[in-house]
Design a protein around this motif. Structure first.
Motif, short mmCIF file in Angstrom:
data_model
loop_
_atom_site.label_atom_id
_atom_site.label_comp_id
_atom_site.label_asym_id
_atom_site.label_seq_id
_atom_site.Cartn_x
_atom_site.Cartn_y
_atom_site.Cartn_z
N PHE A 141 0.80 -1.22 0.00
CA PHE A 141 0.00 0.00 0.00
C PHE A 141 0.84 1.28 0.00
O PHE A 141 0.28 2.37 -0.09
CB PHE A 141 -0.93 0.02 1.22
N VAL A 142 2.16 1.16 0.11
CA VAL A 142 3.02 2.36 0.15
C VAL A 142 2.87 3.23 -1.10
O VAL A 142 2.73 4.45 -0.99
CB VAL A 142 4.49 1.97 0.41
N PRO A 143 2.90 2.66 -2.32
CA PRO A 143 2.71 3.53 -3.50
C PRO A 143 1.38 4.28 -3.48
O PRO A 143 1.31 5.45 -3.90
CB PRO A 143 2.77 2.54 -4.67
N THR A 148 0.08 11.10 -5.69
CA THR A 148 -0.30 12.51 -5.78
C THR A 148 -1.07 12.81 -7.06
O THR A 148 -1.56 13.93 -7.23
CB THR A 148 0.96 13.41 -5.75
N GLY A 149 -1.17 11.85 -7.95
CA GLY A 149 -1.83 12.09 -9.23
C GLY A 149 -3.33 11.87 -9.15
O GLY A 149 -3.96 11.98 -8.09
N VAL A 154 -8.68 9.06 -3.37
CA VAL A 154 -9.29 7.78 -3.00
C VAL A 154 -8.24 6.82 -2.44
O VAL A 154 -8.48 6.11 -1.47
CB VAL A 154 -10.00 7.15 -4.22
N GLN A 155 -7.06 6.80 -3.06
CA GLN A 155 -6.03 5.84 -2.69
C GLN A 155 -5.37 6.15 -1.34
O GLN A 155 -5.14 5.24 -0.53
CB GLN A 155 -4.95 5.80 -3.77
N ARG A 156 -5.06 7.42 -1.08
CA ARG A 156 -4.28 7.77 0.10
C ARG A 156 -4.98 7.45 1.42
O ARG A 156 -4.35 6.89 2.33
CB ARG A 156 -3.88 9.25 0.04
N PRO A 157 -6.27 7.77 1.60
CA PRO A 157 -6.90 7.41 2.87
C PRO A 157 -6.92 5.91 3.12
O PRO A 157 -6.63 5.45 4.23
CB PRO A 157 -8.32 7.97 2.74
N LEU A 158 -7.25 5.13 2.10
CA LEU A 158 -7.30 3.67 2.25
C LEU A 158 -5.93 3.13 2.65
O LEU A 158 -5.80 2.35 3.60
CB LEU A 158 -7.78 3.05 0.94
N ALA A 159 -4.90 3.54 1.92
CA ALA A 159 -3.55 3.04 2.19
C ALA A 159 -3.04 3.50 3.55
O ALA A 159 -2.41 2.72 4.28
CB ALA A 159 -2.60 3.49 1.08
N SER A 160 -3.30 4.74 3.92
CA SER A 160 -2.83 5.25 5.21
C SER A 160 -3.46 4.48 6.36
O SER A 160 -2.78 4.16 7.35
CB SER A 160 -3.16 6.74 5.33
N VAL A 161 -4.73 4.20 6.26
CA VAL A 161 -5.43 3.44 7.31
C VAL A 161 -4.81 2.06 7.47
O VAL A 161 -4.53 1.61 8.59
CB VAL A 161 -6.94 3.34 6.97
#
Length: 200
Positions: A141-143, A148-149, A154-161
């Motif tokens: 999930f790191v990428p 930033t694109g 959508v991607q960042r909240p899921l991966a951060s959690v």
């Protein structure tokens, strides 16, 4: 708007678009998340045929949720539907790691080891599988967390959690869960000894 805008009779204000979609999705999540947790608890109970180990493994969920919330705060991200989906995925991985560890500890106890020794050896034996599961899920999930694109919102909240939650749940699985299991096992053994003493 209700305070400042005076509408003629027969007119009313209604929000739509993304706000309305978010409100509907939150209402669905308020049903889906408890159902998912109940289903996990039912499957754990079916696995062990006892409520205590099932509830013990389920203690991973609040620790995982804590890490997910902290990760959102650190990243400066609001709670969104993708974050909610991330929490559901996180709970699954956290429970799986707890299941792997508790199953090993109970297997060692059945072989005759005392609770404390079984908990210590079980944690050592399952150290690599638990860490591997957490690292593979986190690194995958790191990428997404660094995106930033297009689609990053959508991607960042899921991966951060998922990443933040796996850090705290893995620490719980390897440190706190064996300790709790050993304590409960010692209480069970002490209760059996007292029952046998009173019976004799």
């Amino acid at each position: 708007l209700a305070r400042r805008v005076q509408l003629p009779p027969g007119y009313h204000l209604e929000q739509g678009g993304q706000f309305e979609n978010l409100r509907r999705a939150r209402a669905r999540l308020a049903i889906v998340v408890p159902l998912a947790l109940l289903l996990i608890l039912a499957l754990l109970y079916a696995t062990f045929r006892r409520a205590r180990p099932a509830l013990l493994i389920l203690t991973n969920v609040p620790f995982a949720a804590t890490g997910g919330v902290v990760a959102l705060l650190v990243a400066g991200l609001p709670f969104s539907i993708s974050a909610g989906v991330g929490f559901i995925a996180l709970f699954g991985v956290a429970v799986l790691n707890g299941l792997v560890l508790v199953s090993q500890i109970r297997h060692l106890e059945r072989d005759g080891q005392p609770p404390l020794e079984a908990a210590r050896e079980g944690a050592l034996r399952r150290l690599r599988p638990v860490l591997t599961t957490a690292l593979v899920a986190s690194l995958g999930f790191v990428p997404m967390a660094l995106a930033t694109g297009a689609g990053a919102e959508v991607q960042r909240p899921l991966a951060s959690v998922v990443i933040g939650g796996l850090v705290t749940s893995t620490l719980l699985t390897l440190l706190v869960l064996p300790t709790l299991h050993a304590r409960l096992g010692e209480r069970r053994a002490h209760g059996r000894a007292q029952t046998a003493g009173s019976a004799s």
